[in-house]
Scaffold this active site. Structure first.
Site, PDB file in Angstrom:
ATOM      1  N   GLY A 197      39.452  48.446  42.053  1.00 40.83           N
ATOM      2  CA  GLY A 197      39.429  47.100  41.880  1.00 40.83           C
ATOM      3  C   GLY A 197      40.004  46.308  43.219  1.00 40.83           C
ATOM      4  O   GLY A 197      40.847  45.260  43.061  1.00 40.83           O
ATOM      5  N   ALA A 198      39.225  46.230  44.145  1.00 40.96           N
ATOM      6  CA  ALA A 198      39.594  45.604  45.467  1.00 40.96           C
ATOM      7  C   ALA A 198      38.614  44.396  45.847  1.00 40.96           C
ATOM      8  O   ALA A 198      38.478  44.143  46.868  1.00 40.96           O
ATOM      9  CB  ALA A 198      39.742  46.658  46.613  1.00 40.96           C
ATOM     10  N   ARG A 233      38.535  41.621  44.785  1.00 43.61           N
ATOM     11  CA  ARG A 233      39.294  40.213  44.663  1.00 43.61           C
ATOM     12  C   ARG A 233      40.647  40.573  44.404  1.00 43.61           C
ATOM     13  O   ARG A 233      41.160  41.601  44.341  1.00 43.61           O
ATOM     14  CB  ARG A 233      38.661  39.123  43.568  1.00 43.61           C
ATOM     15  CG  ARG A 233      38.915  39.647  42.509  1.00 43.61           C
ATOM     16  CD  ARG A 233      38.485  38.682  41.159  1.00 43.61           C
ATOM     17  NE  ARG A 233      38.891  39.110  39.958  1.00 43.61           N
ATOM     18  CZ  ARG A 233      38.106  39.784  39.162  1.00 43.61           C
ATOM     19  NH1 ARG A 233      36.585  40.011  39.661  1.00 43.61           N
ATOM     20  NH2 ARG A 233      38.201  39.944  37.950  1.00 43.61           N
ATOM     21  N   ASN A 293      45.045  50.188  41.479  1.00 43.35           N
ATOM     22  CA  ASN A 293      45.036  48.937  41.033  1.00 43.35           C
ATOM     23  C   ASN A 293      44.230  48.046  40.004  1.00 43.35           C
ATOM     24  O   ASN A 293      44.765  46.974  39.520  1.00 43.35           O
ATOM     25  CB  ASN A 293      44.877  47.948  42.328  1.00 43.35           C
ATOM     26  CG  ASN A 293      44.801  46.409  42.581  1.00 43.35           C
ATOM     27  OD1 ASN A 293      45.716  45.957  42.409  1.00 43.35           O
ATOM     28  ND2 ASN A 293      43.449  46.090  42.513  1.00 43.35           N
ATOM     29  N   TYR A 322      48.910  45.471  27.351  1.00 42.42           N
ATOM     30  CA  TYR A 322      48.984  45.346  28.638  1.00 42.42           C
ATOM     31  C   TYR A 322      50.428  46.020  29.040  1.00 42.42           C
ATOM     32  O   TYR A 322      50.553  46.721  29.887  1.00 42.42           O
ATOM     33  CB  TYR A 322      48.589  43.938  29.140  1.00 42.42           C
ATOM     34  CG  TYR A 322      48.770  43.801  30.546  1.00 42.42           C
ATOM     35  CD1 TYR A 322      47.782  44.177  31.700  1.00 42.42           C
ATOM     36  CD2 TYR A 322      49.897  43.273  31.069  1.00 42.42           C
ATOM     37  CE1 TYR A 322      47.825  43.832  32.973  1.00 42.42           C
ATOM     38  CE2 TYR A 322      50.100  42.905  32.480  1.00 42.42           C
ATOM     39  CZ  TYR A 322      49.234  43.383  33.363  1.00 42.42           C
ATOM     40  OH  TYR A 322      49.492  43.243  34.632  1.00 42.42           O
TER      41      TYR A 322
HETATM   42  P1  NAP Z   1      42.012  40.244  39.205  1.00 44.45           P
HETATM   43  O1  NAP Z   1      41.913  39.073  40.161  1.00 44.45           O
HETATM   44  O2  NAP Z   1      41.442  40.169  37.936  1.00 44.45           O
HETATM   45  O3  NAP Z   1      41.105  41.579  39.911  1.00 44.45           O
HETATM   46  C1  NAP Z   1      41.084  42.857  39.262  1.00 44.45           C
HETATM   47  C2  NAP Z   1      40.106  43.737  40.303  1.00 44.45           C
HETATM   48  O4  NAP Z   1      39.890  44.875  39.173  1.00 44.45           O
HETATM   49  C3  NAP Z   1      38.942  43.116  40.251  1.00 44.45           C
HETATM   50  O5  NAP Z   1      38.509  43.425  41.783  1.00 44.45           O
HETATM   51  C4  NAP Z   1      37.805  43.850  39.458  1.00 44.45           C
HETATM   52  O6  NAP Z   1      36.700  43.974  40.134  1.00 44.45           O
HETATM   53  C5  NAP Z   1      38.425  45.251  39.290  1.00 44.45           C
HETATM   54  N1  NAP Z   1      38.085  45.822  38.077  1.00 44.45           N
HETATM   55  C6  NAP Z   1      38.134  45.548  36.984  1.00 44.45           C
HETATM   56  N2  NAP Z   1      37.669  46.296  36.077  1.00 44.45           N
HETATM   57  C7  NAP Z   1      37.244  47.351  36.705  1.00 44.45           C
HETATM   58  C8  NAP Z   1      36.692  48.653  36.433  1.00 44.45           C
HETATM   59  N3  NAP Z   1      36.328  49.032  35.186  1.00 44.45           N
HETATM   60  N4  NAP Z   1      36.250  49.594  37.560  1.00 44.45           N
HETATM   61  C9  NAP Z   1      36.628  49.158  39.001  1.00 44.45           C
HETATM   62  N5  NAP Z   1      37.436  48.095  39.074  1.00 44.45           N
HETATM   63  C10 NAP Z   1      37.637  46.890  38.001  1.00 44.45           C
HETATM   64  O7  NAP Z   1      43.497  41.072  39.297  1.00 44.45           O
HETATM   65  P2  NAP Z   1      44.650  41.023  40.018  1.00 44.45           P
HETATM   66  O8  NAP Z   1      45.651  39.845  39.542  1.00 44.45           O
HETATM   67  O9  NAP Z   1      44.577  41.112  41.699  1.00 44.45           O
HETATM   68  O10 NAP Z   1      45.551  42.335  39.468  1.00 44.45           O
HETATM   69  C11 NAP Z   1      45.601  43.666  40.302  1.00 44.45           C
HETATM   70  C12 NAP Z   1      46.513  44.525  39.771  1.00 44.45           C
HETATM   71  O11 NAP Z   1      47.871  43.777  39.784  1.00 44.45           O
HETATM   72  C13 NAP Z   1      46.531  45.011  38.264  1.00 44.45           C
HETATM   73  O12 NAP Z   1      46.860  46.073  38.201  1.00 44.45           O
HETATM   74  C14 NAP Z   1      47.374  43.844  37.678  1.00 44.45           C
HETATM   75  O13 NAP Z   1      47.519  44.251  36.049  1.00 44.45           O
HETATM   76  C15 NAP Z   1      48.286  43.912  38.678  1.00 44.45           C
HETATM   77  N6  NAP Z   1      49.463  42.608  38.340  1.00 44.45           N
HETATM   78  C16 NAP Z   1      48.843  41.449  38.538  1.00 44.45           C
HETATM   79  C17 NAP Z   1      49.727  40.126  38.227  1.00 44.45           C
HETATM   80  C18 NAP Z   1      49.234  38.924  38.354  1.00 44.45           C
HETATM   81  O14 NAP Z   1      50.020  37.952  37.963  1.00 44.45           O
HETATM   82  N7  NAP Z   1      47.957  38.611  38.988  1.00 44.45           N
HETATM   83  C19 NAP Z   1      50.911  40.525  37.927  1.00 44.45           C
HETATM   84  C20 NAP Z   1      51.311  41.724  37.667  1.00 44.45           C
HETATM   85  C21 NAP Z   1      50.397  42.671  37.953  1.00 44.45           C
HETATM   86  P3  NAP Z   1      35.090  43.634  39.479  1.00 44.45           P
HETATM   87  O15 NAP Z   1      35.194  42.352  39.090  1.00 44.45           O
HETATM   88  O16 NAP Z   1      34.221  44.285  40.404  1.00 44.45           O
HETATM   89  O17 NAP Z   1      34.861  44.615  38.375  1.00 44.45           O
END
Ligand code: NAP
Length: 257
Positions: A20-21, A23, A95, A164
């Site tokens: 998931g890299a 974005r 991730n 989640y």
């Molecule tokens: P994000 O902006 O929604 O990015 C998610 C990434 O995961 C995207 O690159 C997406 O790529 C990829 N992805 C989704 N489904 C996938 C699949 N089936 N296979 C491969 N890739 C997949 O999320 P983020 O906020 O950067 O979150 C990253 C991590 O941090 C996650 O584990 C999240 O739970 C954690 N986190 C985030 C927050 C927050 O507030 N943002 C807080 C706590 C923890 P595609 O679009 O190409 O599928």
């Protein structure tokens, strides 16, 4: 002990896979790892153009690889493709995740079950499967690191995203199990637990509740992708070689265990 080797963030010669890299936190982690000298595999599922843009920005050290990591066969193909191309995997960052509204007081039982299934397929099973597969290559090359991206929700629970929260608690525990079981093979595990971070995932919640969220953060700002990626880079680096099984909170002081 070689002080220079251990007091550096240098990842020269290392191969890092980040699920998931395309974005958000994953993309920034790819940039940081590459800046530290690593070869970086930018995994994505749907966002091909975004993944290619991350790779273009990084340059020759990065490659994009498509895989729906929630699909056990696809994650196997991904790990095999990385090993075929680079020979080993030194660091795996689990991730990729989803964060979908699934309230206790909804009225659609099917939707409730499907939400839990989708969430666990990606947030938990993909990480466990990728770890299990990557370990086979890590054992052959003398070891490696597995870094899981959990969440503050692992400790705090979630009112409208219970699946989640439970999935992130599972990642904290998976990290400890890997730490205990795999250190004998020089495979260590660690985890980060971010609070709210400015990404697409958090956007709807931040738009709806930003003031309330800020009021719970002593630093009075929402985290940036760099706040998380910097800690992941540290965990991947030789400076963190004796950390095993830990989860580091990255939340501006908004939650203490
Ligand atoms: P994000 O902006 O929604 O990015 C998610 C990434 O995961 C995207 O690159 C997406 O790529 C990829 N992805 C989704 N489904 C996938 C699949 N089936 N296979 C491969 N890739 C997949 O999320 P983020 O906020 O950067 O979150 C990253 C991590 O941090 C996650 O584990 C999240 O739970 C954690 N986190 C985030 C927050 C927050 O507030 N943002 C807080 C706590 C923890 P595609 O679009 O190409 O599928």
């Amino acid at each position: 002990m070689d002080v220079k080797t251990n007091a550096t963030l240098d990842l020269g010669g290392k191969t890092v896979v980040i699920t998931g890299a395309s974005r958000g936190i994953g993309a920034e982690t790819a940039r940081r790892m590459a800046a530290a000298g690593a070869r970086v595999v930018v995994n994505y599922h749907g966002s091909e153009a975004a993944a290619n843009a991350v790779v273009k920005e990084i340059g020759d050290q990065a490659i994009a690889m498509r895989a729906d990591v929630a699909d056990p066969a696809a994650v196997k193909r991904l790990i095999e493709a990385v090993v075929t191309r680079f020979g080993s995997i030194d660091v795996l960052v689990n991730n990729a995740a989803i964060f979908e509204y699934n309230p206790f007081d909804g009225d659609d039982y099917e939707a409730w079950q499907n939400g839990w299934r989708r969430t666990f397929d990606l947030n938990v099973f993909a990480a466990a499967n990728a770890a299990w597969l990557a370990m086979r290559a890590m054992r052959q090359s003398g070891g490696g690191k597995i870094i899981n991206v959990a969440s503050r929700a692992a400790w705090r629970g979630e009112t409208e995203f219970a699946d989640y929260g439970a999935s992130k608690a599972a990642l904290v525990n998976l990290t400890r199990s890997i730490a205990r079981a795999c250190a004998k093979d020089n495979i260590v595990a660690s985890c980060v637990a971010p609070g709210f971070i400015e990404t697409e995932m958090a956007k709807p919640e931040l738009e709806a509740h930003r003031e309330e969220i800020l009021s719970q953060i002593p630093l009075r700002r929402v985290g940036s992708v760099g706040d998380v990626a910097g800690v992941i880079l540290f965990l991947a680096s030789p400076m963190a070689d004796y950390l095993n099984g830990v989860t580091i909170d990255i939340n501006g002081g908004s939650w203490f265990q």
